[in-house]
Design a protein around this motif. Structure first.
Motif, short mmCIF file in Angstrom:
data_model
loop_
_atom_site.label_atom_id
_atom_site.label_comp_id
_atom_site.label_asym_id
_atom_site.label_seq_id
_atom_site.Cartn_x
_atom_site.Cartn_y
_atom_site.Cartn_z
N LEU A 1 -89.30 -10.64 1.86
CA LEU A 1 -88.60 -11.39 2.87
C LEU A 1 -88.16 -10.46 3.99
O LEU A 1 -87.67 -9.36 3.73
CB LEU A 1 -87.36 -12.08 2.27
CG LEU A 1 -87.62 -13.33 1.44
CD1 LEU A 1 -86.36 -13.71 0.66
CD2 LEU A 1 -88.05 -14.48 2.32
N ILE A 2 -88.36 -10.90 5.21
CA ILE A 2 -87.91 -10.16 6.38
C ILE A 2 -86.60 -10.79 6.83
O ILE A 2 -86.52 -12.00 7.04
CB ILE A 2 -88.96 -10.24 7.51
CG1 ILE A 2 -90.25 -9.54 7.07
CG2 ILE A 2 -88.40 -9.62 8.79
CD1 ILE A 2 -91.43 -9.80 8.00
N LEU A 3 -85.56 -9.97 6.95
CA LEU A 3 -84.23 -10.42 7.36
C LEU A 3 -84.02 -9.91 8.79
O LEU A 3 -83.83 -8.72 8.99
CB LEU A 3 -83.16 -9.86 6.42
CG LEU A 3 -83.49 -9.85 4.92
CD1 LEU A 3 -82.38 -9.19 4.13
CD2 LEU A 3 -83.75 -11.25 4.41
N LEU A 4 -84.07 -10.83 9.77
CA LEU A 4 -84.02 -10.41 11.17
C LEU A 4 -82.70 -10.79 11.81
O LEU A 4 -82.31 -11.96 11.83
CB LEU A 4 -85.19 -11.04 11.95
CG LEU A 4 -85.26 -10.70 13.44
CD1 LEU A 4 -85.36 -9.20 13.68
CD2 LEU A 4 -86.44 -11.42 14.09
N ASP A 5 -82.03 -9.79 12.34
CA ASP A 5 -80.76 -9.95 13.06
C ASP A 5 -81.03 -10.70 14.37
O ASP A 5 -81.83 -10.26 15.19
CB ASP A 5 -80.19 -8.56 13.35
CG ASP A 5 -78.80 -8.56 13.95
OD1 ASP A 5 -78.34 -9.62 14.42
OD2 ASP A 5 -78.20 -7.48 13.98
N THR A 6 -80.37 -11.84 14.54
CA THR A 6 -80.53 -12.62 15.78
C THR A 6 -79.20 -12.71 16.52
O THR A 6 -78.98 -13.63 17.30
CB THR A 6 -81.09 -14.03 15.50
OG1 THR A 6 -80.18 -14.73 14.63
CG2 THR A 6 -82.46 -13.97 14.87
N SER A 7 -78.29 -11.74 16.29
CA SER A 7 -77.01 -11.75 17.00
C SER A 7 -77.24 -11.33 18.45
O SER A 7 -78.27 -10.74 18.79
CB SER A 7 -76.02 -10.80 16.32
OG SER A 7 -76.49 -9.47 16.37
N THR A 8 -76.28 -11.61 19.32
CA THR A 8 -76.45 -11.33 20.75
C THR A 8 -76.62 -9.85 21.04
O THR A 8 -77.21 -9.49 22.05
CB THR A 8 -75.27 -11.88 21.58
OG1 THR A 8 -74.05 -11.36 21.06
CG2 THR A 8 -75.25 -13.38 21.57
N SER A 9 -76.14 -8.97 20.14
CA SER A 9 -76.33 -7.53 20.38
C SER A 9 -77.81 -7.16 20.37
O SER A 9 -78.19 -6.12 20.92
CB SER A 9 -75.56 -6.69 19.36
OG SER A 9 -76.08 -6.88 18.05
N MET A 10 -78.65 -8.01 19.80
CA MET A 10 -80.09 -7.75 19.79
C MET A 10 -80.72 -7.99 21.16
O MET A 10 -81.90 -7.71 21.36
CB MET A 10 -80.78 -8.59 18.71
CG MET A 10 -80.41 -8.16 17.29
SD MET A 10 -80.97 -6.51 16.85
CE MET A 10 -82.70 -6.84 16.57
N ASN A 11 -79.93 -8.50 22.12
CA ASN A 11 -80.41 -8.63 23.51
C ASN A 11 -80.26 -7.33 24.29
O ASN A 11 -80.77 -7.22 25.40
CB ASN A 11 -79.65 -9.74 24.25
CG ASN A 11 -80.13 -11.12 23.87
OD1 ASN A 11 -81.27 -11.30 23.46
ND2 ASN A 11 -79.24 -12.09 23.97
N ALA A 12 -79.53 -6.35 23.73
CA ALA A 12 -79.32 -5.08 24.44
C ALA A 12 -80.67 -4.48 24.79
O ALA A 12 -81.65 -4.61 24.05
CB ALA A 12 -78.50 -4.12 23.59
N MET A 13 -80.72 -3.82 25.95
CA MET A 13 -82.00 -3.31 26.45
C MET A 13 -82.10 -1.79 26.38
O MET A 13 -82.80 -1.19 27.18
CB MET A 13 -82.21 -3.81 27.87
CG MET A 13 -82.40 -5.32 27.92
SD MET A 13 -82.69 -5.95 29.55
CE MET A 13 -81.02 -6.33 30.06
#
Length: 175
Positions: A1-13
């Motif tokens: 299983l792949i557990l992917l963080d989708t929190s807004t911090s994942m928008n950081a560039m």
């Protein structure tokens, strides 16, 4: 299983084009290399949800992966324990020989229970790999409009721009 963080911090560039897009690109490469393994996706932020159940249909898994973004889960924040707990609930001890979780995140953890669950997973014979997305220097978290255009950067209660950094220590401890 792949557990992917989708929190807004994942928008950081701090990783181009963004942490989320880089994670999806690398996971897509992983899916392209699988042969006969079942794969599933769990999206998480402040809570975790099974996004794609275990399957050998890599095209379907890629489709679900490509649909993942930081708007997927309205319950924001980052709880690294929630996806591990959900994954453990979906994996039976007597199931297939090799059981692996791949936790993909910038490592921000607002709850702090993930290490204990990782130890439980280890006792069940489940291997947890972590993939850190981000840099130690970090970057600001953009606030995007409905068209994906940056309006401003996330600020704390004092009006200062929030910088999100990769927390390697938490991810290392989990793995």
């Amino acid at each position: 299983l792949i557990l992917l963080d989708t929190s807004t911090s994942m928008n950081a560039m701090d990783v181009k084009p963004s942490r989320m897009e880089k994670a999806k690109y690398e996971l897509g490469r992983l899916l392209n290399s699988l042969e006969g393994d079942r794969v599933g996706l769990i999206a998480f932020a402040g809570s975790a949800h099974l996004h794609c159940p275990l399957t050998e249909d890599y095209s379907a898994a890629r489709l679900f992966l490509n649909m993942m973004d930081t708007d997927l889960i309205s319950d924001q924040g980052t709880d690294l324990a929630a996806p591990i707990k959900l994954a453990l609930d979906h994996i039976q001890e007597d199931e297939q020989k090799f059981k692996v979780l791949i936790l993909v995140s910038d490592g921000e953890d607002h709850q702090g229970e993930a290490v204990g669950l990782a130890e439980k997973a280890h006792e069940m014979g489940i291997i947890i790999h972590t993939m850190g997305i981000g840099t130690l220097a970090g970057g600001p978290i953009p606030i995007l409009d409905e068209n994906g255009i940056r309006k401003e950067f996330k600020k704390n209660r004092y009006g200062n721009v929030v910088t999100s950094t990769l927390n390697e220590a938490v991810l290392d401890e989990i793995s």
